[in-house]
Design a protein around this motif. Structure first.
Motif, short mmCIF file in Angstrom:
data_model
loop_
_atom_site.label_atom_id
_atom_site.label_comp_id
_atom_site.label_asym_id
_atom_site.label_seq_id
_atom_site.Cartn_x
_atom_site.Cartn_y
_atom_site.Cartn_z
N ARG A 162 55.29 63.38 19.00
CA ARG A 162 54.64 62.14 19.43
C ARG A 162 54.44 62.17 20.93
O ARG A 162 55.37 62.46 21.69
CB ARG A 162 55.50 60.94 19.05
CG ARG A 162 54.83 59.63 19.37
CD ARG A 162 55.50 58.49 18.63
NE ARG A 162 54.73 57.28 18.75
CZ ARG A 162 54.83 56.24 17.94
NH1 ARG A 162 55.68 56.27 16.94
NH2 ARG A 162 54.09 55.17 18.11
N LYS B 45 59.95 54.50 18.70
CA LYS B 45 58.91 55.52 18.52
C LYS B 45 59.53 56.83 18.01
O LYS B 45 58.93 57.54 17.21
CB LYS B 45 58.18 55.77 19.85
CG LYS B 45 57.23 54.63 20.25
CD LYS B 45 56.69 54.84 21.65
CE LYS B 45 55.88 53.65 22.14
NZ LYS B 45 54.56 53.56 21.54
N GLU C 275 50.58 59.55 18.36
CA GLU C 275 50.16 58.59 19.40
C GLU C 275 49.41 59.33 20.48
O GLU C 275 49.74 60.47 20.82
CB GLU C 275 51.42 57.93 19.99
CG GLU C 275 51.15 57.05 21.19
CD GLU C 275 52.39 56.24 21.60
OE1 GLU C 275 53.26 55.97 20.76
OE2 GLU C 275 52.45 55.88 22.78
N ASN D 94 47.27 58.35 24.33
CA ASN D 94 46.80 57.31 25.24
C ASN D 94 45.86 57.83 26.32
O ASN D 94 44.96 57.13 26.75
CB ASN D 94 48.00 56.66 25.96
CG ASN D 94 49.00 56.09 24.97
OD1 ASN D 94 48.77 55.03 24.41
ND2 ASN D 94 50.10 56.79 24.72
N ALA E 284 48.49 55.88 17.10
CA ALA E 284 49.12 54.72 17.74
C ALA E 284 48.85 54.78 19.25
O ALA E 284 48.46 55.82 19.79
CB ALA E 284 50.62 54.77 17.48
N VAL E 285 49.05 53.66 19.91
CA VAL E 285 48.94 53.63 21.38
C VAL E 285 50.26 53.11 21.96
O VAL E 285 51.08 52.54 21.24
CB VAL E 285 47.78 52.72 21.87
CG1 VAL E 285 46.45 53.37 21.62
CG2 VAL E 285 47.84 51.36 21.21
#
Ligand code: SF4
Length: 401
Positions: free
Chosen positions: A56, A93, A314, A316, A370-371
């Motif tokens: 992640r 997370k 995830e 970003n 996911a963020v």
């Protein structure tokens, strides 16, 4: 030398030089570059396996003083959109990652003046206490330099302290192009010069850590500068042998100060192939499907790549700049098998962990990444307020001003 002569000398075992690599990169047909890179991949990985890791990509803060011109992710100190994750959010997370079969966090973030070394040490210790087998692939060289400047400790001392707290390996982020002319234009010279970036990696290797190496191309660099980047990595690898893998991705221009256009798929495949030929001392080359998409990502397995990188849970940073590709483990495995390879799960050291996890037990499909802050809420976590802030904005938030 002609392209034919270079191909012959390479096949006879002579290493590429900047001149011969340049001639191949600029003049060889794409299919020939691919065949040569595929031959190297096959020689290094004759068993026909393509690996991937489930991890992640957590960006613990988006507050950054570096202000790189190609970055759409950061927010300046004091911005209402700035965030720093709390320890509990990070633990949550990790638990989600473990439930999806993952065993590692790729933990990177902005250069936030209000996050001191002690915060990282406490976080790493907290993670290792709760999840002893979970790995921390954390803090790229510019972040380590930033922490060293903040804490007024040397880079080797910072690395030792982070290892003592639980750091397992160092990601190769922040390399961009390891040529100072380019770094000055992109405003990433101050966060780390080319020598400083390579120096952190040397120190990490000497301290016993394995690291990756990256290259972000397609901004303002020349072909010669891309090659200089690769040759500088090759030299350090000759010295230390500490790099596990090389990962190239193209600059994502949306929402950045620099703007411009994204490099094409052919440029990506040619760059990957020439990297496989220059970096003859790197065992592993990752496909960058997060920036190139699944289809070019899959093609890259015929242009020198032997690894599909991360099954990301995830993302970003590149998403902020426009890349929105998402593949869960099921999709990654489908792409690998469809290209004629055997998919195997690995760890950061490229040790095989097993077959796809979804064939061993039920895991949820993830059709969206996911963020960091799913609800969009920004701000500092409450536990960060227990540490002294450096910036005026941080001191104000923590009531120390
Ligand atoms: S790339 Fe990293 S160091 Fe540069 S502005 Fe973005 S977050 Fe900061």
């Amino acid at each position: 030398m002609t392209v034919d002569q270079i191909v012959q000398s390479y096949r006879a075992g002579l290493r590429l030089t900047p001149e011969t690599a340049r001639a191949l990169y600029l003049e060889a047909p794409t299919s020939l570059l691919g065949r040569m890179a595929d031959d190297v991949r096959r020689a290094k990985h004759p068993e026909g396996v393509v690996t991937y890791i489930i991890d992640r990509n957590v960006n613990y803060t988006n507050v950054c003083v570096a202000r790189c011109k190609f970055c759409a992710f950061y927010r300046p100190v004091g911005s209402p959109e700035g965030y720093t994750l709390g320890f509990d959010e990070i633990y949550r997370k990790i638990e989600e990652t473990i439930s999806l079969g993952g065993g590692q966090l790729l933990l990177q973030g902005g250069h936030n003046p209000d996050v001191p070394l002690q915060w990282y040490e406490d976080l790493f210790r907290g993670v290792k206490q709760r999840y002893p087998d979970f790995k921390l692939h954390a803090l790229s060289p510019p972040e380590i330099i930033h922490i060293s400047r903040l804490s007024q400790l040397t880079v080797p001392d910072v690395i030792q302290r982070l290892i003592a707290a639980g750091l397992d390996s160092v990601p190769g982020g922040g390399a961009e192009i390891l040529v100072d002319r380019v770094r000055r234009i992109l405003n990433c010279y101050n966060k780390a010069t080319a020598d400083e970036w390579l120096g952190v990696m040397r120190e990490a290797h000497h301290a016993g850590l394995r690291t990756t190496a990256t290259m972000m191309y397609g901004t303002v660099e020349t072909v010669e500068e891309r090659l200089e980047h690769m040759f500088r990595l090759r030299d350090v690898q000759d010295e230390t042998g500490g790099f596990t893998a090389f990962i190239a991705w193209s600059y994502q221009p949306q929402h950045t100060e620099l703007g411009g256009q994204e490099a094409t798929g052919v440029d990506y495949l040619r760059t990957l192939a020439i990297a496989r030929l220059v970096l003859d001392n790197f065992d592993n080359l990752q496909s960058s499907w997060v920036t190139q998409g699944g289809k070019v990502g899959q093609l890259s397995l015929a242009y020198g790549a032997n690894d599909m990188g991360s099954v990301m849970i995830e993302e970003n940073v590149v998403r902020a700049a426009g890349a929105e590709y998402c593949m869960d483990e099921f999709e990654v495995v489908r792409n690998i098998e469809n290209a004629g390879f055997v998919p195997r799960r690995r760890n950061m050291h490229y040790e095989i962990l097993g077959d796809p996890i979804f064939r061993e037990r039920a895991v949820p499909r993830m059709l969206e990444l996911a963020v960091a802050r799913a609800g969009g809420a920004a701000g500092e976590s409450a536990d960060l307020r227990g540490y002294a802030a450096r910036s005026a904005a941080g001191r104000k938030v923590r009531g120390a001003e």
